[in-house]
Motif scaffolding. Structure first.
Motif, PDB file in Angstrom:
ATOM      1  N   VAL A 113      68.034 104.584  20.060  1.00 40.38           N
ATOM      2  CA  VAL A 113      67.995 103.880  18.768  1.00 40.38           C
ATOM      3  C   VAL A 113      69.138 104.354  17.881  1.00 40.38           C
ATOM      4  CG1 VAL A 113      66.658 103.488  16.669  1.00 40.38           C
ATOM      5  CG2 VAL A 113      65.518 103.495  18.896  1.00 40.38           C
ATOM      6  N   GLN A 114      69.355 105.686  17.877  1.00 33.44           N
ATOM      7  CA  GLN A 114      70.458 106.247  17.098  1.00 33.44           C
ATOM      8  C   GLN A 114      71.791 105.659  17.554  1.00 33.44           C
ATOM      9  OE1 GLN A 114      68.836 110.495  17.803  1.00 33.44           O
ATOM     10  NE2 GLN A 114      70.231 110.693  16.096  1.00 33.44           N
ATOM     11  N   GLU A 115      71.963 105.606  18.874  1.00 33.67           N
ATOM     12  CA  GLU A 115      73.222 105.103  19.425  1.00 33.67           C
ATOM     13  C   GLU A 115      73.436 103.634  19.082  1.00 33.67           C
ATOM     14  OE1 GLU A 115      72.739 105.976  23.533  1.00 33.67           O
ATOM     15  OE2 GLU A 115      73.292 108.106  23.331  1.00 33.67           O
ATOM     16  N   GLN A 116      72.357 102.840  19.169  1.00 33.69           N
ATOM     17  CA  GLN A 116      72.471 101.415  18.852  1.00 33.69           C
ATOM     18  C   GLN A 116      72.780 101.193  17.373  1.00 33.69           C
ATOM     19  OE1 GLN A 116      68.906  99.477  20.238  1.00 33.69           O
ATOM     20  NE2 GLN A 116      69.164 100.219  22.336  1.00 33.69           N
ATOM     21  N   LEU A 117      72.132 101.997  16.514  1.00 37.22           N
ATOM     22  CA  LEU A 117      72.356 101.873  15.073  1.00 37.22           C
ATOM     23  C   LEU A 117      73.790 102.246  14.718  1.00 37.22           C
ATOM     24  CD1 LEU A 117      71.175 101.246  12.315  1.00 37.22           C
ATOM     25  CD2 LEU A 117      70.373 103.616  12.174  1.00 37.22           C
ATOM     26  N   ALA A 118      74.294 103.317  15.309  1.00 36.18           N
ATOM     27  CA  ALA A 118      75.675 103.737  15.059  1.00 36.18           C
ATOM     28  C   ALA A 118      76.653 102.662  15.526  1.00 36.18           C
ATOM     29  CB  ALA A 118      75.959 105.063  15.757  1.00 36.18           C
ATOM     30  N   ALA A 119      76.381 102.060  16.685  1.00 38.40           N
ATOM     31  CA  ALA A 119      77.245 101.003  17.210  1.00 38.40           C
ATOM     32  C   ALA A 119      77.207  99.772  16.315  1.00 38.40           C
ATOM     33  CB  ALA A 119      76.818 100.641  18.633  1.00 38.40           C
ATOM     34  N   ALA A 120      76.013  99.439  15.783  1.00 38.30           N
ATOM     35  CA  ALA A 120      75.885  98.273  14.904  1.00 38.30           C
ATOM     36  C   ALA A 120      76.679  98.469  13.624  1.00 38.30           C
ATOM     37  CB  ALA A 120      74.411  98.030  14.579  1.00 38.30           C
ATOM     38  N   ILE A 121      76.624  99.685  13.054  1.00 41.14           N
ATOM     39  CA  ILE A 121      77.375  99.976  11.826  1.00 41.14           C
ATOM     40  C   ILE A 121      78.873  99.853  12.090  1.00 41.14           C
ATOM     41  CG2 ILE A 121      77.972 101.796  10.180  1.00 41.14           C
ATOM     42  CD1 ILE A 121      75.106 102.816  10.469  1.00 41.14           C
ATOM     43  N   LYS A 122      79.321 100.413  13.206  1.00 37.79           N
ATOM     44  CA  LYS A 122      80.744 100.365  13.542  1.00 37.79           C
ATOM     45  C   LYS A 122      81.216  98.932  13.745  1.00 37.79           C
ATOM     46  CE  LYS A 122      84.162 102.205  16.770  1.00 37.79           C
ATOM     47  NZ  LYS A 122      84.378 103.055  17.980  1.00 37.79           N
ATOM     48  N   ASP A 123      80.400  98.117  14.438  1.00 40.83           N
ATOM     49  CA  ASP A 123      80.761  96.717  14.675  1.00 40.83           C
ATOM     50  C   ASP A 123      80.863  95.940  13.367  1.00 40.83           C
ATOM     51  OD1 ASP A 123      80.864  97.116  17.357  1.00 40.83           O
ATOM     52  OD2 ASP A 123      78.917  96.234  17.805  1.00 40.83           O
ATOM     53  N   LYS A 124      79.934  96.202  12.452  1.00 40.51           N
ATOM     54  CA  LYS A 124      79.953  95.503  11.171  1.00 40.51           C
ATOM     55  C   LYS A 124      81.208  95.852  10.387  1.00 40.51           C
ATOM     56  CE  LYS A 124      77.501  94.858   6.814  1.00 40.51           C
ATOM     57  NZ  LYS A 124      76.357  95.260   5.972  1.00 40.51           N
ATOM     58  N   GLU A 125      81.548  97.129  10.343  1.00 35.64           N
ATOM     59  CA  GLU A 125      82.741  97.555   9.606  1.00 35.64           C
ATOM     60  C   GLU A 125      84.011  96.996  10.236  1.00 35.64           C
ATOM     61  OE1 GLU A 125      82.292 101.771   9.680  1.00 35.64           O
ATOM     62  OE2 GLU A 125      81.015 101.820   7.883  1.00 35.64           O
TER      63      GLU A 125
END
Length: 261
Positions: A113-125
């Motif tokens: 979950v942590q990894e997916q959340l970090a990836a989602a934030i990076k993709d959005k930015e």
């Protein structure tokens, strides 16, 4: 009236005892308190809007596609998400294991979950940054002032040097002055400046603008700059200038360097 605007008044001339509004190329001329004159081109403004609307289809489609991808991240607050990730990273894994199989299982479940959340934030930015670059890049490409008044290297320099002074808001570029205030139009008081006016304002604030304006000409000595990329009164070809890092371009121009085509 929002923002700070420069007072303007219609410029008048007197002929044979009769006062007329001064006209320049068929346009009424207005004068600011600092002595500058602005010819308000109403038909030209309408024509420009029509032209830009016709050009905007491709850019709008690219913008809408990027915005469609961004919708997947609506409601995600990057600051809160980072804080949550930071707190999770501080959890003592040994204590979880010592507490028993259940806590260990929770920790194991939290990791992806942590990894997916970090990836989602990076993709959005990344998507937001890409969209903003697209909007600003297209604005420079369509700018009449940039194409007619600035050298190609000058356009690149202004775009790089003042990158933090042009922001994308509601899908369009907005200019800010050195005090962090929005740049407002002189021809349309009370409205934010259009992109040509933004670029002109930034160029006016650049101490070495004569080196990047087409009208000045560039008759350099033909000597090449030092390996550190600084100007020191020398000249270089536009293609070589564009190959420099942004900080070296700024240093070259600020030290009196000139460009030759």
């Amino acid at each position: 009236m929002p923002g700070k605007t420069t007072p303007m008044k219609l410029k008048l001339v007197e002929m044979n005892g009769v006062t007329y509004a001064e006209v320049q190329d068929g346009k009424p001329v207005y004068e600011t308190d600092d002595g500058k004159t602005v010819a308000f081109d109403a038909p030209g403004t309408v024509a420009t809007i029509t032209r830009l609307n016709n050009e905007a289809k491709t850019h709008r489609e690219a913008k809408e596609a990027a915005e469609g991808k961004l919708k997947a991240f609506e409601g995600l607050d990057a600051t809160t998400a980072r804080d949550a990730l930071d707190k999770l990273s501080r959890i003592d894994a040994k204590k979880l294991v010592d507490a028993g199989d259940m806590d260990a299982a929770i920790q194991t479940a939290l990791k992806p979950v942590q990894e997916q959340l970090a990836a989602a934030i990076k993709d959005k930015e990344t998507l937001t940054s890409s969209l903003n670059r697209e909007v600003i890049g297209n604005a420079f490409g369509r700018s009449k002032f940039a194409s007619e008044k600035l050298t190609p290297a000058g356009v690149d320099l202004i775009r790089t040097l003042y990158a933090d002074r042009i922001k994308v808001e509601d899908g369009k570029p907005i200019g800010y002055d050195q005090n962090g205030q929005k740049i407002y139009s002189k021809a349309r008081p009370g409205e934010v400046a259009d992109f040509d006016e933004i670029v002109e304002s930034l160029v006016d604030s650049y101490a070495f603008k004569d080196h990047i304006l087409k009208s000045t000409g560039h008759n350099g000595t033909g000597k090449q700059p030092g390996s550190d990329g600084t100007g020191s009164g020398r000249s270089m070809k536009t293609s070589e200038f564009q190959a420099l890092a942004p900080k070296d371009r700024a240093a070259f121009m600020e030290k009196g360097g000139t460009l030759v085509d």
